[in-house]
Structure formats: structure tokens, C-alpha cells
Write an enzyme that holds these catalytic residues in place. Structure first.
Site, PDB file in Angstrom:
ATOM      1  N   GLN A  15      45.577  29.969  25.353  1.00 36.35           N
ATOM      2  CA  GLN A  15      44.093  30.951  25.427  1.00 36.35           C
ATOM      3  C   GLN A  15      43.548  30.684  23.773  1.00 36.35           C
ATOM      4  O   GLN A  15      42.549  30.962  23.581  1.00 36.35           O
ATOM      5  CB  GLN A  15      44.751  32.709  25.311  1.00 36.35           C
ATOM      6  CG  GLN A  15      43.832  33.352  25.361  1.00 36.35           C
ATOM      7  CD  GLN A  15      43.630  34.947  26.170  1.00 36.35           C
ATOM      8  OE1 GLN A  15      44.808  35.311  26.887  1.00 36.35           O
ATOM      9  NE2 GLN A  15      43.619  35.999  25.497  1.00 36.35           N
ATOM     10  N   CYS A  19      52.359  33.182  33.922  1.00 37.58           N
ATOM     11  CA  CYS A  19      53.800  32.904  34.078  1.00 37.58           C
ATOM     12  C   CYS A  19      54.221  33.778  33.051  1.00 37.58           C
ATOM     13  O   CYS A  19      55.697  33.859  32.761  1.00 37.58           O
ATOM     14  CB  CYS A  19      53.620  31.761  32.554  1.00 37.58           C
ATOM     15  SG  CYS A  19      52.198  32.137  31.234  1.00 37.58           S
ATOM     16  N   HIS A  47      48.029  36.925  31.937  1.00 36.55           N
ATOM     17  CA  HIS A  47      49.153  35.331  32.287  1.00 36.55           C
ATOM     18  C   HIS A  47      50.026  35.846  32.611  1.00 36.55           C
ATOM     19  O   HIS A  47      51.393  35.881  33.117  1.00 36.55           O
ATOM     20  CB  HIS A  47      49.440  35.142  30.416  1.00 36.55           C
ATOM     21  CG  HIS A  47      48.510  34.510  29.796  1.00 36.55           C
ATOM     22  ND1 HIS A  47      49.112  33.218  29.556  1.00 36.55           N
ATOM     23  CD2 HIS A  47      47.722  35.489  28.938  1.00 36.55           C
ATOM     24  CE1 HIS A  47      47.761  33.553  28.374  1.00 36.55           C
ATOM     25  NE2 HIS A  47      47.400  34.328  28.468  1.00 36.55           N
ATOM     26  N   CYS A  54      47.554  28.390  33.332  1.00 39.54           N
ATOM     27  CA  CYS A  54      48.693  28.037  32.060  1.00 39.54           C
ATOM     28  C   CYS A  54      49.446  26.503  32.034  1.00 39.54           C
ATOM     29  O   CYS A  54      49.809  25.735  32.695  1.00 39.54           O
ATOM     30  CB  CYS A  54      49.737  29.024  31.962  1.00 39.54           C
ATOM     31  SG  CYS A  54      51.449  28.395  30.753  1.00 39.54           S
ATOM     32  N   GLU A  55      49.219  26.683  30.866  1.00 39.97           N
ATOM     33  CA  GLU A  55      49.187  24.661  30.587  1.00 39.97           C
ATOM     34  C   GLU A  55      51.101  24.437  30.238  1.00 39.97           C
ATOM     35  O   GLU A  55      51.061  23.257  30.385  1.00 39.97           O
ATOM     36  CB  GLU A  55      48.351  24.000  29.235  1.00 39.97           C
ATOM     37  CG  GLU A  55      49.322  23.975  28.124  1.00 39.97           C
ATOM     38  CD  GLU A  55      48.429  23.368  27.254  1.00 39.97           C
ATOM     39  OE1 GLU A  55      48.740  22.702  25.994  1.00 39.97           O
ATOM     40  OE2 GLU A  55      46.400  23.441  27.190  1.00 39.97           O
ATOM     41  N   HIS A  56      51.465  25.368  30.293  1.00 36.46           N
ATOM     42  CA  HIS A  56      52.736  25.315  30.128  1.00 36.46           C
ATOM     43  C   HIS A  56      53.630  25.569  31.362  1.00 36.46           C
ATOM     44  O   HIS A  56      55.117  24.254  31.828  1.00 36.46           O
ATOM     45  CB  HIS A  56      53.451  25.868  29.347  1.00 36.46           C
ATOM     46  CG  HIS A  56      53.183  26.156  27.809  1.00 36.46           C
ATOM     47  ND1 HIS A  56      52.595  27.418  27.286  1.00 36.46           N
ATOM     48  CD2 HIS A  56      53.193  25.576  27.059  1.00 36.46           C
ATOM     49  CE1 HIS A  56      51.489  27.075  25.597  1.00 36.46           C
ATOM     50  NE2 HIS A  56      52.420  25.989  25.620  1.00 36.46           N
ATOM     51  N   HIS A  57      53.006  26.032  32.409  1.00 37.58           N
ATOM     52  CA  HIS A  57      53.994  26.829  33.723  1.00 37.58           C
ATOM     53  C   HIS A  57      52.659  26.023  34.890  1.00 37.58           C
ATOM     54  O   HIS A  57      52.824  26.229  35.616  1.00 37.58           O
ATOM     55  CB  HIS A  57      54.128  27.854  33.728  1.00 37.58           C
ATOM     56  CG  HIS A  57      55.386  28.350  32.243  1.00 37.58           C
ATOM     57  ND1 HIS A  57      54.996  28.771  31.760  1.00 37.58           N
ATOM     58  CD2 HIS A  57      56.221  28.205  32.701  1.00 37.58           C
ATOM     59  CE1 HIS A  57      56.263  28.991  31.347  1.00 37.58           C
ATOM     60  NE2 HIS A  57      56.836  28.359  31.397  1.00 37.58           N
TER      61      HIS A  57
END
Length: 222
Positions: A152, A182, A180, A111-114
Site C-alpha cells: 500500500q 492477508c 488487507h 498484496c504482493e506478499h501473499h
């Protein structure tokens, strides 16, 4: 960008043209992977020290280097198109014009956010035109784009555009079902939910029968 295979360059250009390439800044200067790993390890050392972890402990002292190697050589290796899989296309001499489906393609992304794990499976289908692709190459393309910081929705579309570009046909469909971490391991901590994304092209979008045939294959996979 360094010299790439023709297929890698075509796919990269197609994604940029559609605004679907992973957000990347132009490199300040060219950097070899060993230098990159050394710099990442240095920053990771600082992060761990800020967390008051004792890097003199024999369990932790190599962790910054392990993480740097993992980032560059493994879980983010798809950021480098030099790692794009070698593609084998075969002339469609048999005039195959029915759907070819590959199910249960395992993928692990981040996940590119976390920067935590996305764990899932993909179903990919296409209707051949002039060429067919070696089946294992579909798996490798999925895995290449998974080995990046991702969302995704973008991952699903990147696989679609890559295959459309390589096969010379819009008749491609991709579905991904993933967990996910996250969501599972932080925040709401929902251990059972999964996310499904689908991207359809050509007849898979315009023909109800073709779309339903693909979605039946996806349901069979689930």
C-alpha cells in the site's frame, strides 16, 4: 519496453528515477499475452495437482485458465504500461488555484506478499498549475496502479508521482484507506482493522493550512 504513449513513458521513467517502480525483471524475451496466459495456466495446473485437486472435475477443469486470464487481463494488467489510461489534460484557462479533491475512489489490489486482496478507497487532491486533468482520469490512474501486486505504501506514492509528472506540479496529495486480506483472512485474522497511508507533495507538505484542508477531506471520506 514496447512503444508506449508519451504519458505512460514519462510516468514509468519518473518512478524508476525515484526507486518507486514495481520490482520487475527484464523480460527474457518478448511474449504475447496469449502465450503468457497459456504458460501461467500450465503452472497453475501443477499447483492444483500438488494440492491433490481433481482437475477432471467439471468445477475445476477450467480454473487454471480462468486464473491465467484473470492475472493477465484483469488484476495484474497494470504491470503492462500499454494499459496506462489515455490522459486528457486541459489548459487551466480559468486560472483555478484552489484544491481539487476526488474522494471515495474505489480500488481493489493484490498484496504482493501473499497474492490476496487489498480492498480500499483513495482520496486524491491537487492544486492546478498550467493544466487540469479530466476527473475520471484520476480514478483510472488509481486503478491502473492498483492492478498489480502491491504494497500500500508504494501504491500511494506511485499515484502521487504519476499525477505530479502528468500535471507538472508537486502540489498533489494521496491518501488510501484499505483492508488487507492477508491480515483479515489468514495469519492474525483480524476482520476489522484497516491501514491508512498518505503521500504529500508541494504545498500539501509545506503548508500547514493546505495539509489540514486535505486531511479534513480525508476524514470526511472516512
Amino acid at each position: 519496453m514496447p512503444s508506449l504513449s508519451k504519458e505512460a513513458a514519462l510516468v514509468h521513467e519518473a518512478l524508476v528515477a525515484r526507486g518507486l517502480e514495481t520490482p520487475l525483471r527484464p523480460p527474457v524475451h518478448e511474449m504475447d499475452n496469449e502465450t503468457r496466459k497459456s504458460l501461467i495456466a500450465g503452472h497453475m495446473t501443477e499447483i492444483m495437482q500438488l494440492l491433490n485437486l481433481d482437475l477432471a472435475d467439471d468445477s475445476l477443469m477450467e480454473t487454471p485458465h480462468r486464473i491465467a486470464k484473470m492475472y493477465v487481463d484483469e488484476i495484474f494488467s497494470g504491470l503492462d504500461y500499454a494499459n496506462f489510461p489515455k490522459i486528457t489534460l486541459i489548459e487551466n484557462k480559468m486560472k483555478v488555484d484552489e484544491m481539487v479533491t476526488v474522494r471515495d475512489i474505489t480500488l481493489t489490489s493484490t498484496c504482493e506478499h501473499h497474492f490476496v486482496t487489498i480492498d480500499g478507497k483513495a482520496t486524491v487532491a491537487y492544486i492546478p498549475k498550467d493544466s487540469v486533468i479530466g476527473l475520471s482520469k484520476i480514478n483510472r490512474i488509481v486503478q491502473f496502479f492498483a492492478q498489480r501486486p502491491q504494497v500500500q505504501e508504494r501504491l500511494t506514492q506511485q499515484i502521487l508521482i504519476a499525477l505530479q509528472t502528468l500535471l507538472g506540479t508537486n502540489n498533489v496529495a494521496v491518501s488510501i484507506d484499505a483492508v488487507h486480506y492477508c491480515v483479515k483472512a489468514r495469519g492474525i485474522r483480524d476482520a476489522t482493522s484497516a491501514t491508512t497511508t498518505t503521500s504529500l507533495g508541494g504545498l500539501f507538505k509545506s503548508s500547514q493550512n493546505t495539509r489540514h484542508e486535505f486531511l479534513r477531506a480525508v476524514r470526511h471520506h472516512n
